[in-house]
Scaffold this active site. Structure first.
Site, PDB file in Angstrom:
ATOM      1  N   SER A   1     -65.904 -35.995 -17.384  1.00 58.75           N
ATOM      2  CA  SER A   1     -66.616 -34.771 -17.743  1.00 58.75           C
ATOM      3  C   SER A   1     -67.778 -34.561 -16.794  1.00 58.75           C
ATOM      4  O   SER A   1     -68.346 -35.529 -16.272  1.00 58.75           O
ATOM      5  CB  SER A   1     -67.144 -34.868 -19.175  1.00 58.75           C
ATOM      6  OG  SER A   1     -68.058 -33.828 -19.458  1.00 58.75           O
TER       7      SER A   1
ATOM      8  N   TYR B   1     -72.297 -39.046 -25.237  1.00 59.90           N
ATOM      9  CA  TYR B   1     -71.065 -38.613 -24.567  1.00 59.90           C
ATOM     10  C   TYR B   1     -71.195 -38.744 -23.052  1.00 59.90           C
ATOM     11  O   TYR B   1     -70.296 -39.262 -22.378  1.00 59.90           O
ATOM     12  CB  TYR B   1     -70.758 -37.163 -24.953  1.00 59.90           C
ATOM     13  CG  TYR B   1     -69.462 -36.629 -24.361  1.00 59.90           C
ATOM     14  CD1 TYR B   1     -68.240 -37.041 -24.865  1.00 59.90           C
ATOM     15  CD2 TYR B   1     -69.486 -35.714 -23.307  1.00 59.90           C
ATOM     16  CE1 TYR B   1     -67.054 -36.556 -24.334  1.00 59.90           C
ATOM     17  CE2 TYR B   1     -68.306 -35.232 -22.770  1.00 59.90           C
ATOM     18  CZ  TYR B   1     -67.094 -35.649 -23.285  1.00 59.90           C
ATOM     19  OH  TYR B   1     -65.916 -35.169 -22.746  1.00 59.90           O
TER      20      TYR B   1
END
Length: 249
Positions: A147, A160
Protein backbone atom coordinates in the site's frame (compact mmCIF):
# COMPACT_ATOMS: atom_id res chain seq x y z
CA UNK A 1 4.49 -2.58 -18.43
CA UNK A 2 2.58 -4.70 -20.92
CA UNK A 3 -1.16 -5.06 -20.45
CA UNK A 4 -1.35 -8.25 -22.48
CA UNK A 5 -2.96 -11.19 -20.70
CA UNK A 6 -0.28 -13.81 -20.02
CA UNK A 7 -0.79 -17.45 -20.89
CA UNK A 8 -1.04 -19.23 -17.52
CA UNK A 9 -2.07 -22.62 -18.89
CA UNK A 10 -1.05 -25.55 -16.67
CA UNK A 11 0.17 -23.20 -13.93
CA UNK A 12 -0.96 -23.38 -10.30
CA UNK A 13 -1.76 -20.09 -8.58
CA UNK A 14 -2.47 -19.45 -4.91
CA UNK A 15 -4.48 -16.29 -4.16
CA UNK A 16 -5.28 -15.17 -0.62
CA UNK A 17 -8.12 -12.82 0.24
CA UNK A 18 -9.92 -14.26 -2.77
CA UNK A 19 -13.52 -13.91 -1.57
CA UNK A 20 -13.90 -10.25 -2.53
CA UNK A 21 -12.23 -7.13 -3.90
CA UNK A 22 -8.89 -7.25 -5.67
CA UNK A 23 -8.16 -10.84 -4.63
CA UNK A 24 -11.46 -12.06 -6.07
CA UNK A 25 -10.78 -10.39 -9.39
CA UNK A 26 -7.15 -11.55 -9.60
CA UNK A 27 -8.28 -15.12 -8.97
CA UNK A 28 -10.96 -14.84 -11.64
CA UNK A 29 -8.57 -13.34 -14.20
CA UNK A 30 -5.87 -15.92 -13.52
CA UNK A 31 -8.34 -18.74 -13.98
CA UNK A 32 -9.50 -17.17 -17.25
CA UNK A 33 -5.84 -17.08 -18.34
CA UNK A 34 -5.59 -20.83 -17.79
CA UNK A 35 -4.27 -21.22 -14.25
CA UNK A 36 -5.69 -23.62 -11.69
CA UNK A 37 -6.47 -21.22 -8.84
CA UNK A 38 -6.20 -22.16 -5.19
CA UNK A 39 -8.51 -19.55 -3.68
CA UNK A 40 -8.01 -18.82 0.01
CA UNK A 41 -10.26 -16.67 2.22
CA UNK A 42 -12.22 -16.70 5.46
CA UNK A 43 -15.60 -16.12 3.80
CA UNK A 44 -17.00 -19.34 2.35
CA UNK A 45 -19.87 -17.61 0.55
CA UNK A 46 -17.51 -15.34 -1.37
CA UNK A 47 -15.33 -18.30 -2.34
CA UNK A 48 -18.36 -20.20 -3.61
CA UNK A 49 -19.42 -17.21 -5.72
CA UNK A 50 -15.91 -17.05 -7.16
CA UNK A 51 -15.95 -20.77 -7.90
CA UNK A 52 -19.26 -20.42 -9.74
CA UNK A 53 -17.86 -17.63 -11.91
CA UNK A 54 -14.65 -19.47 -12.67
CA UNK A 55 -16.42 -22.70 -13.59
CA UNK A 56 -18.98 -20.86 -15.71
CA UNK A 57 -16.09 -19.43 -17.75
CA UNK A 58 -14.51 -22.87 -18.14
CA UNK A 59 -11.80 -22.46 -15.50
CA UNK A 60 -10.73 -24.50 -12.48
CA UNK A 61 -10.39 -23.63 -8.81
CA UNK A 62 -9.78 -25.25 -5.47
CA UNK A 63 -11.42 -23.49 -2.52
CA UNK A 64 -9.60 -23.23 0.82
CA UNK A 65 -11.54 -21.58 3.69
CA UNK A 66 -8.72 -20.40 5.94
CA UNK A 67 -8.06 -17.55 8.36
CA UNK A 68 -4.49 -16.31 8.01
CA UNK A 69 -4.16 -16.15 11.78
CA UNK A 70 -4.31 -19.96 11.70
CA UNK A 71 -0.57 -20.47 11.37
CA UNK A 72 -0.75 -24.26 11.55
CA UNK A 73 -3.38 -24.12 8.81
CA UNK A 74 -1.01 -22.14 6.59
CA UNK A 75 1.66 -24.79 7.14
CA UNK A 76 -0.80 -27.55 6.23
CA UNK A 77 -1.76 -25.65 3.07
CA UNK A 78 1.82 -25.78 1.79
CA UNK A 79 1.95 -29.50 2.50
CA UNK A 80 -1.34 -30.12 0.71
CA UNK A 81 -0.18 -28.20 -2.37
CA UNK A 82 3.02 -30.23 -2.42
CA UNK A 83 1.12 -33.50 -2.15
CA UNK A 84 -1.28 -32.64 -4.97
CA UNK A 85 0.83 -30.63 -7.43
CA UNK A 86 4.42 -30.93 -6.22
CA UNK A 87 5.03 -27.23 -6.91
CA UNK A 88 3.46 -23.77 -6.94
CA UNK A 89 3.88 -21.42 -9.89
CA UNK A 90 2.24 -18.23 -8.62
CA UNK A 91 1.63 -16.72 -5.19
CA UNK A 92 -0.61 -13.69 -4.79
CA UNK A 93 -0.46 -12.64 -1.12
CA UNK A 94 -3.38 -10.25 -1.12
CA UNK A 95 -5.21 -10.83 2.18
CA UNK A 96 -5.02 -8.06 4.74
CA UNK A 97 -6.97 -6.10 7.32
CA UNK A 98 -7.14 -2.35 7.92
CA UNK A 99 -7.64 -2.27 11.67
CA UNK A 100 -8.78 1.24 12.54
CA UNK A 101 -8.08 4.77 11.36
CA UNK A 102 -7.16 6.33 14.67
CA UNK A 103 -4.48 8.22 16.59
CA UNK A 104 -1.78 5.73 17.58
CA UNK A 105 -2.39 6.29 21.27
CA UNK A 106 -6.07 5.35 20.88
CA UNK A 107 -5.52 2.04 19.08
CA UNK A 108 -6.52 -0.93 21.22
CA UNK A 109 -3.84 -3.57 21.73
CA UNK A 110 -6.06 -6.33 20.34
CA UNK A 111 -6.63 -4.33 17.15
CA UNK A 112 -2.91 -3.67 16.67
CA UNK A 113 -2.09 -7.31 17.34
CA UNK A 114 -4.63 -8.52 14.76
CA UNK A 115 -3.31 -6.18 12.06
CA UNK A 116 0.22 -7.45 12.65
CA UNK A 117 -0.91 -11.08 12.91
CA UNK A 118 -2.77 -11.05 9.58
CA UNK A 119 -0.73 -8.59 7.54
CA UNK A 120 2.79 -9.39 8.73
CA UNK A 121 3.02 -12.72 10.53
CA UNK A 122 0.43 -14.39 8.28
CA UNK A 123 2.25 -13.19 5.17
CA UNK A 124 5.60 -14.38 6.52
CA UNK A 125 4.13 -17.76 7.43
CA UNK A 126 2.62 -18.05 3.96
CA UNK A 127 5.96 -17.23 2.30
CA UNK A 128 7.68 -19.76 4.57
CA UNK A 129 5.12 -22.41 3.62
CA UNK A 130 5.25 -21.99 -0.16
CA UNK A 131 8.81 -20.78 -0.83
CA UNK A 132 10.06 -24.37 -1.43
CA UNK A 133 7.15 -24.95 -3.82
CA UNK A 134 7.79 -21.76 -5.81
CA UNK A 135 11.44 -22.78 -6.17
CA UNK A 136 10.28 -26.01 -7.83
CA UNK A 137 8.51 -24.05 -10.58
CA UNK A 138 10.31 -23.27 -13.82
CA UNK A 139 9.09 -19.68 -13.48
CA UNK A 140 7.84 -19.05 -9.95
CA UNK A 141 6.14 -15.70 -9.44
CA UNK A 142 5.34 -14.03 -6.09
CA UNK A 143 3.08 -10.97 -6.02
CA UNK A 144 2.64 -9.38 -2.60
CA UNK A 145 0.10 -6.61 -2.12
CA UNK A 146 1.34 -3.55 -0.25
CA UNK A 147 0.00 0.00 0.00
CA UNK A 148 1.06 3.57 -0.52
CA UNK A 149 0.48 3.93 3.23
CA UNK A 150 3.78 2.11 3.75
CA UNK A 151 5.58 5.16 2.36
CA UNK A 152 3.30 8.11 3.14
CA UNK A 153 2.97 7.25 6.86
CA UNK A 154 -0.09 9.47 7.07
CA UNK A 155 -1.61 10.52 10.38
CA UNK A 156 -4.02 7.98 11.90
CA UNK A 157 -2.92 5.13 9.59
CA UNK A 158 -0.12 3.95 11.95
CA UNK A 159 -0.81 0.21 12.44
CA UNK A 160 -1.76 -0.47 8.82
CA UNK A 161 1.11 1.63 7.44
CA UNK A 162 3.61 -0.08 9.76
CA UNK A 163 2.35 -3.52 8.75
CA UNK A 164 2.69 -2.82 5.05
CA UNK A 165 6.15 -1.29 5.50
CA UNK A 166 7.18 -4.46 7.32
CA UNK A 167 5.78 -6.67 4.56
CA UNK A 168 7.57 -4.69 1.86
CA UNK A 169 10.89 -5.07 3.67
CA UNK A 170 10.30 -8.78 4.22
CA UNK A 171 9.56 -9.27 0.52
CA UNK A 172 12.58 -7.22 -0.54
CA UNK A 173 14.81 -9.51 1.53
CA UNK A 174 13.13 -12.56 0.00
CA UNK A 175 13.66 -11.22 -3.50
CA UNK A 176 17.35 -10.65 -2.77
CA UNK A 177 17.70 -14.21 -1.51
CA UNK A 178 16.20 -15.57 -4.73
CA UNK A 179 17.64 -13.06 -7.20
CA UNK A 180 19.73 -15.68 -9.01
CA UNK A 181 16.85 -18.14 -9.31
CA UNK A 182 13.96 -18.33 -11.79
CA UNK A 183 11.69 -17.06 -8.98
CA UNK A 184 10.59 -13.43 -9.42
CA UNK A 185 9.32 -11.63 -6.30
CA UNK A 186 7.67 -8.19 -6.32
CA UNK A 187 5.58 -5.89 -4.14
CA UNK A 188 2.50 -4.21 -5.58
CA UNK A 189 0.90 -0.91 -4.57
CA UNK A 190 -2.62 -1.11 -6.05
CA UNK A 191 -3.47 2.48 -5.16
CA UNK A 192 -6.88 3.60 -3.95
CA UNK A 193 -9.42 1.09 -5.23
CA UNK A 194 -13.20 0.74 -4.99
CA UNK A 195 -13.20 -1.86 -2.20
CA UNK A 196 -14.90 -2.38 1.15
CA UNK A 197 -11.61 -1.70 2.94
CA UNK A 198 -11.23 1.63 1.17
CA UNK A 199 -14.80 2.59 2.09
CA UNK A 200 -14.04 1.75 5.72
CA UNK A 201 -10.89 3.86 5.67
CA UNK A 202 -12.31 6.87 3.79
CA UNK A 203 -16.10 6.77 4.28
CA UNK A 204 -16.77 10.19 2.74
CA UNK A 205 -15.06 9.41 -0.55
CA UNK A 206 -17.04 9.04 -3.78
CA UNK A 207 -16.31 5.44 -4.89
CA UNK A 208 -17.12 6.33 -8.49
CA UNK A 209 -13.85 8.29 -8.62
CA UNK A 210 -11.81 5.13 -7.97
CA UNK A 211 -10.83 2.26 -10.28
CA UNK A 212 -12.67 -1.01 -9.75
CA UNK A 213 -10.97 -4.15 -8.42
CA UNK A 214 -11.33 -5.68 -11.90
CA UNK A 215 -9.42 -2.79 -13.47
CA UNK A 216 -6.65 -3.11 -10.89
CA UNK A 217 -6.49 -6.90 -11.27
CA UNK A 218 -6.00 -6.63 -15.02
CA UNK A 219 -2.90 -4.47 -14.47
CA UNK A 220 -1.47 -6.85 -11.86
CA UNK A 221 -2.03 -10.00 -13.93
CA UNK A 222 1.10 -9.59 -16.16
CA UNK A 223 3.29 -9.89 -13.04
CA UNK A 224 2.40 -13.60 -13.07
CA UNK A 225 3.76 -14.09 -16.58
CA UNK A 226 6.59 -16.63 -17.05
CA UNK A 227 8.20 -13.95 -19.25
CA UNK A 228 8.49 -11.41 -16.40
CA UNK A 229 12.07 -10.32 -15.75
CA UNK A 230 11.68 -7.80 -12.90
CA UNK A 231 12.27 -8.85 -9.30
CA UNK A 232 12.72 -7.01 -6.01
CA UNK A 233 10.66 -4.08 -7.29
CA UNK A 234 7.54 -2.16 -6.33
CA UNK A 235 4.88 -2.13 -9.03
CA UNK A 236 2.64 0.93 -8.78
CA UNK A 237 -0.66 0.12 -10.45
CA UNK A 238 -1.94 3.69 -10.79
CA UNK A 239 1.28 4.79 -12.52
CA UNK A 240 1.59 1.45 -14.37
CA UNK A 241 5.30 1.23 -13.61
CA UNK A 242 7.97 -0.58 -11.62
CA UNK A 243 9.97 1.42 -9.10
CA UNK A 244 13.37 0.25 -7.90
CA UNK A 245 14.00 0.32 -4.17
CA UNK A 246 17.71 0.70 -4.88
CA UNK A 247 17.28 3.82 -6.98
CA UNK A 248 13.83 5.33 -6.23
CA UNK A 249 12.60 8.12 -8.48
Amino acid sequence: MTTETPDLSNRVALVTGASRGIGYQIAKHMAAAGAHVIAVARTVGGLEDLDDEIKAAGGQATLVPLDLTDMDGIDRLGGAINDRWGKLDILVANAGVLGVISPIGHVEAKVFDKVMAVNVTGTWRLIRSVDPLLRKSDAGRAIVLSSGAAHSARAFWGPYAASKAAVETLVRSWSDETRNMPLRVNNVDPGATRTAMRAQAVPGENPDTLPTPAEVARKILPLASPALRETGMLFQVRQDRFVSYRDPK
